[in-house]
Design an enzyme around this catalytic site. Structure first.
Site, mmCIF file in Angstrom:
data_model
loop_
_atom_site.group_PDB
_atom_site.id
_atom_site.type_symbol
_atom_site.label_atom_id
_atom_site.label_comp_id
_atom_site.label_asym_id
_atom_site.label_seq_id
_atom_site.Cartn_x
_atom_site.Cartn_y
_atom_site.Cartn_z
ATOM 1 N N ARG A 24 35.385 43.149 29.755
ATOM 2 C CA ARG A 24 34.466 43.245 28.613
ATOM 3 C C ARG A 24 34.245 44.711 28.228
ATOM 4 O O ARG A 24 34.287 45.075 27.044
ATOM 5 C CB ARG A 24 33.140 42.587 29.001
ATOM 6 C CG ARG A 24 31.990 42.785 28.036
ATOM 7 C CD ARG A 24 30.756 42.110 28.626
ATOM 8 N NE ARG A 24 29.587 42.221 27.783
ATOM 9 C CZ ARG A 24 28.718 43.228 27.856
ATOM 10 N NH1 ARG A 24 28.912 44.209 28.707
ATOM 11 N NH2 ARG A 24 27.659 43.234 27.062
ATOM 12 N N ARG A 75 49.573 38.150 42.318
ATOM 13 C CA ARG A 75 50.211 39.205 43.116
ATOM 14 C C ARG A 75 51.697 39.091 42.775
ATOM 15 O O ARG A 75 52.402 38.258 43.343
ATOM 16 C CB ARG A 75 49.976 38.960 44.605
ATOM 17 C CG ARG A 75 48.504 38.953 45.024
ATOM 18 C CD ARG A 75 48.374 38.912 46.537
ATOM 19 N NE ARG A 75 47.030 38.579 46.976
ATOM 20 C CZ ARG A 75 46.018 39.462 47.048
ATOM 21 N NH1 ARG A 75 46.219 40.706 46.694
ATOM 22 N NH2 ARG A 75 44.827 39.087 47.469
ATOM 23 N N SER A 76 52.141 39.894 41.810
ATOM 24 C CA SER A 76 53.483 39.721 41.244
ATOM 25 C C SER A 76 54.578 40.269 42.152
ATOM 26 O O SER A 76 54.626 41.472 42.427
ATOM 27 C CB SER A 76 53.563 40.409 39.879
ATOM 28 O OG SER A 76 54.876 40.330 39.380
ATOM 29 N N THR A 129 38.316 45.432 43.613
ATOM 30 C CA THR A 129 38.632 44.771 44.885
ATOM 31 C C THR A 129 37.371 44.629 45.721
ATOM 32 O O THR A 129 36.530 45.541 45.727
ATOM 33 C CB THR A 129 39.691 45.547 45.692
ATOM 34 O OG1 THR A 129 39.743 44.997 47.031
ATOM 35 C CG2 THR A 129 39.378 47.029 45.821
ATOM 36 N N ASP A 131 37.391 44.761 48.849
ATOM 37 C CA ASP A 131 37.620 45.438 50.132
ATOM 38 C C ASP A 131 37.019 46.843 50.210
ATOM 39 O O ASP A 131 36.877 47.380 51.304
ATOM 40 C CB ASP A 131 39.128 45.548 50.421
ATOM 41 C CG ASP A 131 39.802 44.196 50.507
ATOM 42 O OD1 ASP A 131 39.116 43.214 50.809
ATOM 43 O OD2 ASP A 131 41.026 44.132 50.253
ATOM 44 N N ARG A 175 40.899 42.986 54.439
ATOM 45 C CA ARG A 175 42.294 43.375 54.702
ATOM 46 C C ARG A 175 42.351 44.363 55.866
ATOM 47 O O ARG A 175 41.967 43.988 56.972
ATOM 48 C CB ARG A 175 42.945 43.941 53.439
ATOM 49 C CG ARG A 175 44.451 43.818 53.479
ATOM 50 C CD ARG A 175 45.081 44.333 52.217
ATOM 51 N NE ARG A 175 44.906 43.439 51.090
ATOM 52 C CZ ARG A 175 45.684 42.393 50.838
ATOM 53 N NH1 ARG A 175 46.692 42.114 51.609
ATOM 54 N NH2 ARG A 175 45.474 41.636 49.794
ATOM 55 N N GLU A 191 24.507 41.496 65.772
ATOM 56 C CA GLU A 191 24.450 42.262 67.022
ATOM 57 C C GLU A 191 25.643 43.191 67.176
ATOM 58 O O GLU A 191 25.592 44.162 67.936
ATOM 59 C CB GLU A 191 24.369 41.304 68.225
ATOM 60 C CG GLU A 191 22.964 40.787 68.507
ATOM 61 C CD GLU A 191 22.382 39.933 67.392
ATOM 62 O OE1 GLU A 191 23.155 39.205 66.732
ATOM 63 O OE2 GLU A 191 21.163 39.993 67.159
ATOM 64 N N SER A 219 20.742 34.330 71.456
ATOM 65 C CA SER A 219 21.838 34.038 70.534
ATOM 66 C C SER A 219 22.294 35.358 69.936
ATOM 67 O O SER A 219 21.533 36.321 69.922
ATOM 68 C CB SER A 219 21.369 33.114 69.416
ATOM 69 O OG SER A 219 20.449 33.797 68.590
HETATM 70 O O1 F6P Z 1 42.238 42.210 48.769
HETATM 71 C C1 F6P Z 1 41.280 41.221 48.619
HETATM 72 C C2 F6P Z 1 41.452 40.153 49.656
HETATM 73 O O2 F6P Z 1 40.427 39.189 49.482
HETATM 74 C C3 F6P Z 1 41.495 40.640 51.102
HETATM 75 O O3 F6P Z 1 40.232 40.903 51.626
HETATM 76 C C4 F6P Z 1 42.205 39.507 51.768
HETATM 77 O O4 F6P Z 1 42.871 39.938 52.928
HETATM 78 C C5 F6P Z 1 43.190 39.050 50.727
HETATM 79 O O5 F6P Z 1 42.688 39.500 49.473
HETATM 80 C C6 F6P Z 1 43.431 37.574 50.647
HETATM 81 O O6 F6P Z 1 44.390 37.347 49.684
HETATM 82 P P1 F6P Z 1 44.793 35.923 49.109
HETATM 83 O O7 F6P Z 1 43.677 35.458 48.206
HETATM 84 O O8 F6P Z 1 46.049 36.174 48.367
HETATM 85 O O9 F6P Z 1 44.931 35.005 50.279
#
Ligand code: F6P
Length: 325
Positions: A24, A75-76, A129, A131, A175, A191, A219
């Site tokens: 957007r 993911r090409s 992302t 991550d 990842r 913890e 726990s």
């Molecule tokens: O990069 C984002 C992510 O969610 C990572 O944390 C994870 O390892 C990966 O993509 C999972 O990818 P997919 O959705 O292709 O299984």
């Protein structure tokens, strides 16, 4: 390189909450500054297959609050080949697109960097992302929302862990990066966290067990960064073998971490970096990712952004250790 008139925008790699807010922002800021905007569907695959549509401000109405990406993503594999990138370039020429904004993570910005240098094409990246593993920006679009989702899940797991007096290993995404695990552990009062960056102590589980956590608590919750070999299942199995009296359970949060309405923080980050992308193009910048560092919009060269060593603040380990006694 002629004057830039038309800008293409795509999302690539794993979707992240806030990607729609970024689409957007790029679209509206682009149109506001006199550019034509074209949406490219299904990431680089859509560029290869010419899945391109002109965007008006209406195309991005009512999406700022939606998770996922209206442009779809992929993911090409084909884009990793020279033939695939050649086809992608031909689409850009055919569609008269002069600059490309790529919203994605590490792999996507690596693809954008290679493509930009191969075809001398103007590419701008936005850090999309969950991550948070892109260097040069304090946070990435989607990270804050995902962190909040994890914390909400762990709060719920805590109820059942306490009721049954169990040890829970909760596996989160990230990842190769432990940002989500470490910070969600602090925020949820877990913890311990087991993260890839803590390489000083190879056996993080032993360190945690030696602290004798069960002396003071009945726990506990350990957040584990995903890993093909040493994920939550691995650690749970070890505790079952080494401490047979403990009642152990595992919860792998999986893709629910990627969905949901983006947080205000992610919407603002996406909006600022989206506007920043258009400003960067107007200033003649190319092959940079737009980040936010110390509350300032910054341009990070692709090669820096995709460095694998975005540091996790090791002081966070001490924070968690001291607060989880
Ligand atoms: O990069 C984002 C992510 O969610 C990572 O944390 C994870 O390892 C990966 O993509 C999972 O990818 P997919 O959705 O292709 O299984």
């Amino acid at each position: 390189m002629g004057k830039i008139k038309t800008i293409g925008v795509l999302t690539s790699g794993g979707d992240a909450p806030g990607m729609n807010a970024a689409i957007r922002a790029v679209t509206r800021a682009g149109i506001c500054n006199g550019f034509n905007i074209k949406g490219i569907y299904r990431g680089f695959d859509g560029l290869i297959n010419d899945e391109v549509k002109p965007f008006t401000t209406e195309n991005v109405s009512g999406i700022i609050m939606q998770g996922g990406t209206i442009l779809k993503t992929a993911r090409s594999k084909e884009f990793m080949t020279p033939e695939g990138r050649q086809k992608a370039y031909e689409t850009l020429v055919k569609e008269e697109i002069d600059a490309l904004v790529v919203i994605g993570g590490n792999g996507s910005l690596t693809g954008a960097r290679d493509f930009a240098s191969e075809f001398d094409f103007c590419c701008i990246g936005l850090p999309g992302t969950i991550d948070n593993d892109l260097y040069g920006t304090d946070s990435t679009i989607g990270y804050d929302t995902t962190m909040n989702t994890i914390v909400e899940c762990v709060d719920r797991i805590r109820d059942t862990a306490q009721s049954h007096e169990r040890i829970f290993f909760v596996e989160v995404m990230g990842r190769d990066a432990g940002f989500l695990a470490q910070n969600s552990a602090i925020a949820s009062g877990a913890e311990a966290a087991i993260i890839p960056e803590d390489s000083t102590d190879v056996d993080q589980l032993a360190r945690f067990m030696e602290r004798g956590i069960r002396k003071s608590k009945k726990s506990c919750i350990v957040i584990v960064s995903e890993s093909p070999k040493c994920g939550a299942l691995y650690y749970a199995e070890r505790v079952r073998n080494e401490f047979p009296n403990y009642d152990v359970r595992v919860s792998i949060l999986g893709h629910l971490q990627r969905g949901g309405r983006p947080s205000a923080h992610d919407r603002i980050l996406a909006s600022r970096t989206g506007v920043g992308a258009i400003e960067a193009i107007m200033q003649g910048q190319r092959n940079v990712m737009i980040g936010v560092r110390n509350n300032e919009v910054v341009y990070v060269p692709f090669s820096d952004a995709i460095r694998t060593d975005k540091p996790l603040d090791m002081k966070l380990i001490k924070v968690l250790d001291e607060l989880s006694i």
